[in-house]
Design a protein around this motif. Sequence first.
Motif, short mmCIF file in Angstrom:
data_model
loop_
_atom_site.label_atom_id
_atom_site.label_comp_id
_atom_site.label_asym_id
_atom_site.label_seq_id
_atom_site.Cartn_x
_atom_site.Cartn_y
_atom_site.Cartn_z
N UNK A 1 0.85 -1.18 0.00
CA UNK A 1 0.00 0.00 0.00
C UNK A 1 0.89 1.24 0.00
N UNK A 2 0.55 2.21 -0.83
CA UNK A 2 1.25 3.49 -0.84
C UNK A 2 0.82 4.28 0.38
N UNK A 3 1.76 5.05 0.89
CA UNK A 3 1.45 5.93 2.01
C UNK A 3 1.73 7.36 1.55
N UNK A 4 0.69 8.08 1.23
CA UNK A 4 0.83 9.44 0.73
C UNK A 4 0.84 10.49 1.83
N UNK A 5 0.27 10.18 2.98
CA UNK A 5 0.14 11.18 4.03
C UNK A 5 1.48 11.46 4.70
N UNK A 6 1.72 12.74 4.96
CA UNK A 6 2.92 13.15 5.70
C UNK A 6 2.47 13.72 7.04
N UNK A 7 3.04 13.22 8.11
CA UNK A 7 2.64 13.67 9.46
C UNK A 7 2.94 15.14 9.69
N UNK A 8 3.73 15.76 8.82
CA UNK A 8 4.02 17.18 8.95
C UNK A 8 2.75 18.03 8.83
N UNK A 9 1.68 17.44 8.32
CA UNK A 9 0.41 18.17 8.20
C UNK A 9 -0.03 18.70 9.57
N UNK A 10 0.29 17.97 10.62
CA UNK A 10 -0.13 18.39 11.96
C UNK A 10 0.68 19.58 12.48
N UNK A 11 1.85 19.82 11.90
CA UNK A 11 2.69 20.95 12.31
C UNK A 11 2.25 22.27 11.69
N UNK A 12 1.40 22.20 10.66
CA UNK A 12 0.98 23.41 9.96
C UNK A 12 -0.01 24.27 10.75
N UNK A 13 -0.70 23.65 11.69
CA UNK A 13 -1.70 24.38 12.49
C UNK A 13 -2.81 24.96 11.60
N UNK A 14 -3.24 24.15 10.63
CA UNK A 14 -4.36 24.56 9.79
C UNK A 14 -5.65 24.08 10.44
N UNK A 15 -6.78 24.42 9.85
CA UNK A 15 -8.07 24.05 10.44
C UNK A 15 -8.23 22.53 10.50
N UNK A 16 -9.08 22.11 11.42
CA UNK A 16 -9.39 20.69 11.55
C UNK A 16 -9.97 20.16 10.24
N UNK A 17 -10.82 20.97 9.61
CA UNK A 17 -11.45 20.54 8.34
C UNK A 17 -10.39 20.34 7.25
N UNK A 18 -9.45 21.27 7.14
CA UNK A 18 -8.41 21.15 6.11
C UNK A 18 -7.51 19.95 6.39
#
Length: 91
Positions: A1-18
């Motif tokens: 399985x490919x893993x496209x998600x990068x955990x760095x998304x949580x460091x951006x402090x963007x909205x929960x929806x985004x």
Amino acid sequence: MDMHMDRAIFDLKISVEATSLYILLCALMDAGEDPTLDNAATKWTGTRETLEQAARELIERCVVAGVVPPPPDMHLHPNRPDRWAAAACRR
């Protein structure tokens, strides 16, 4: 399985929806589906308006490639984290 998600998304402090949409788009890609708003909408628990707002936020922060407003069938492929919020992605 490919893993496209990068955990760095949580460091951006963007909205929960985004953040949720980013994770959903990555999950669609991992499942072999196209990362589009139409495909995301089938699994999105909020309104279409919140889905579109989340997509705009991801595009404006350069987390995903796309144009605002994104057409429902446009592929919203994640960019590499080093491009997120980078001036290079601005048009």
